[in-house]
Design a protein around this motif. Structure first.
Motif, short mmCIF file in Angstrom:
data_model
loop_
_atom_site.label_atom_id
_atom_site.label_comp_id
_atom_site.label_asym_id
_atom_site.label_seq_id
_atom_site.Cartn_x
_atom_site.Cartn_y
_atom_site.Cartn_z
N ASP A 1 -13.02 40.11 32.08
CA ASP A 1 -11.64 40.50 31.79
C ASP A 1 -11.24 41.82 32.44
O ASP A 1 -10.07 42.19 32.41
CB ASP A 1 -11.43 40.64 30.27
N LEU A 2 -12.21 42.54 33.00
CA LEU A 2 -11.90 43.87 33.50
C LEU A 2 -10.78 43.89 34.53
O LEU A 2 -9.82 44.67 34.38
CB LEU A 2 -13.15 44.55 34.05
N PRO A 3 -10.81 43.07 35.60
CA PRO A 3 -9.73 43.17 36.59
C PRO A 3 -8.34 42.90 36.02
O PRO A 3 -7.42 43.73 36.21
CB PRO A 3 -10.13 42.15 37.65
N PRO A 4 -8.12 41.78 35.30
CA PRO A 4 -6.77 41.57 34.78
C PRO A 4 -6.39 42.56 33.68
O PRO A 4 -5.21 42.95 33.58
CB PRO A 4 -6.81 40.13 34.24
N ALA A 5 -7.35 42.98 32.86
CA ALA A 5 -7.05 43.94 31.81
C ALA A 5 -6.65 45.28 32.41
O ALA A 5 -5.70 45.93 31.94
CB ALA A 5 -8.25 44.11 30.89
N LEU A 6 -7.35 45.70 33.44
CA LEU A 6 -7.02 46.96 34.10
C LEU A 6 -5.64 46.87 34.74
O LEU A 6 -4.83 47.81 34.62
CB LEU A 6 -8.07 47.29 35.15
N ALA A 7 -5.33 45.76 35.38
CA ALA A 7 -4.01 45.60 36.00
C ALA A 7 -2.91 45.64 34.95
O ALA A 7 -1.86 46.27 35.15
CB ALA A 7 -3.96 44.29 36.78
N ALA A 8 -3.13 44.97 33.83
CA ALA A 8 -2.13 44.96 32.76
C ALA A 8 -1.94 46.36 32.17
O ALA A 8 -0.82 46.78 31.88
CB ALA A 8 -2.55 43.98 31.66
N ALA A 9 -3.05 47.09 31.99
CA ALA A 9 -2.95 48.44 31.44
C ALA A 9 -2.26 49.38 32.41
O ALA A 9 -1.45 50.24 32.01
CB ALA A 9 -4.35 48.95 31.09
N GLN A 10 -2.53 49.25 33.69
CA GLN A 10 -1.86 50.09 34.68
C GLN A 10 -0.36 49.81 34.71
O GLN A 10 0.45 50.74 34.83
CB GLN A 10 -2.49 49.87 36.06
N ALA A 11 0.01 48.54 34.58
CA ALA A 11 1.44 48.18 34.57
C ALA A 11 2.12 48.77 33.34
O ALA A 11 3.24 49.29 33.41
CB ALA A 11 1.60 46.67 34.59
#
Length: 204
Positions: free
Chosen positions: A164-174
């Motif tokens: 989940d790290l890549p999509p979670a990081l992208a969502a958190a950055q957004a």
């Protein structure tokens, strides 16, 4: 892209942006203000009153690992202190999360090694039980498996599946970007009600 990319975002942003992040409910707190950690979980079970498993885990850990220790919630002894914190720093370990007590809190803070614990106790331990290293553990109702991503700061401790790290990081950055824009509008004189469209622009 690594777990440390989450540090600048924090648990509140990640938790809001990625509901699948698992919140550790146990009352584990940072030893000192400003402590935060992010890394890959190396979970272990350590028998209360004995810290051999911790010594073994430090030796087995890889740079960037977070030691996640099931100590049974015991506050009767402090299995981790300054010497072990220095050993962790020398091996590149990212931090310690322990459902139990530690000792030498001021010295650990001075080393800059992030520790999240249930409490403090200066009583020592034996070194006889090897425990279990690299097995799933349960802290605060959350199962943490080897390789899970751990993020901890003053607000919370979160666990993520490694995938989940890549999509979670992208969502958190957004989400962080949206919040930065909102704060810029607040500094320009707008209200939260007008920004969120809650009352047509009049705050009462």
């Amino acid at each position: 892209m690594t777990a440390t990319d989450l540090l600048a975002l924090g648990t509140a942003t990640l938790g809001e942006a990625w509901p699948a992040a698992r919140l550790v409910a146990a009352p584990l707190r940072p030893l000192a203000a400003g402590m935060a950690l992010a890394g890959t979980a190396l979970p272990l079970r350590c028998r209360p009153g004995d810290n051999l498993a911790l010594h073994l885990a430090i030796a087995a850990a890889r740079p960037g690992d977070v030691l996640v220790v099931d100590y049974g919630g015991s506050l009767e002894s402090g299995p981790f202190g300054e010497i072990m914190a220095l050993a962790c720093r020398m091996r590149g370990i990212a931090g310690l999360v322990i459902d139990g007590a530690v000792r030498d809190s001021a010295q650990i803070a001075a080393l800059g090694f992030p520790v999240f614990a249930r409490g403090l106790n200066i009583r020592g331990t034996t070194k006889a039980d090897r425990g279990e290293i690299g097995v799933p553990v349960v802290l605060g109702g959350v199962t943490i498996a080897p390789g899970d991503v751990i993020l901890a700061d003053a607000d919370a401790i979160l666990a993520l599946d490694a995938g989940d790290l890549p999509p979670a990081l992208a969502a958190a950055q957004a989400r962080a970007a949206r919040e930065a824009l909102m704060m810029a509008r607040l500094r320009a004189g707008e209200t939260t009600l007008s920004i969120l469209g809650l009352d047509g622009g009049t705050e009462g």
